[in-house]
Write an enzyme that holds these catalytic residues in place. Sequence first.
Site: not given
Length: 159
Positions: A51, A106, A138
């Site tokens: 991320s 995601d 995610h």
Amino acid sequence: SWMDLVEIPIHITSPDNGLQQVESIDIINNLVNEVIASGIPAERIVLGGFSQGGALALASTIKSPLKLGGCCCLSGWALPKQELESALPSSASFTSPFLICHGEADQVVTAPNGPHVANMLSNAGANSILKTYPGLPHSMCPEEQDDVLDFLIKYLPEN
């Protein structure tokens, strides 16, 4: 958090104010220098993250003054304020391999970001490997972990 985020979810076209990015890249560069001082050559150092960490690993690898061993960008994106596309051709790590992994479901760092990063790298002539994972939000999955391990084994073989 490594940097200020203007919006979530993050799309390819999401704005970015650049806050804390340079400072975060400097922190990573200092950590790399500490590892090198301990006796590990730069060519055996792979930056990676998930991320925000993936976005930072990508920017730090491209912006590094040293040729690093590679980059694993997991569910990350290209930070617009870092102008990575224009920095690529002169990057010390231009010939290093880049593994880009992204879940196809995601909704935080939206799925198109992975292929976007891989295309940016490939279009510049960099060594980009894209792995996507159907149904993965995610998060990470065992297949992605295996892909990272395979990447490290391939590009950082034992001496």
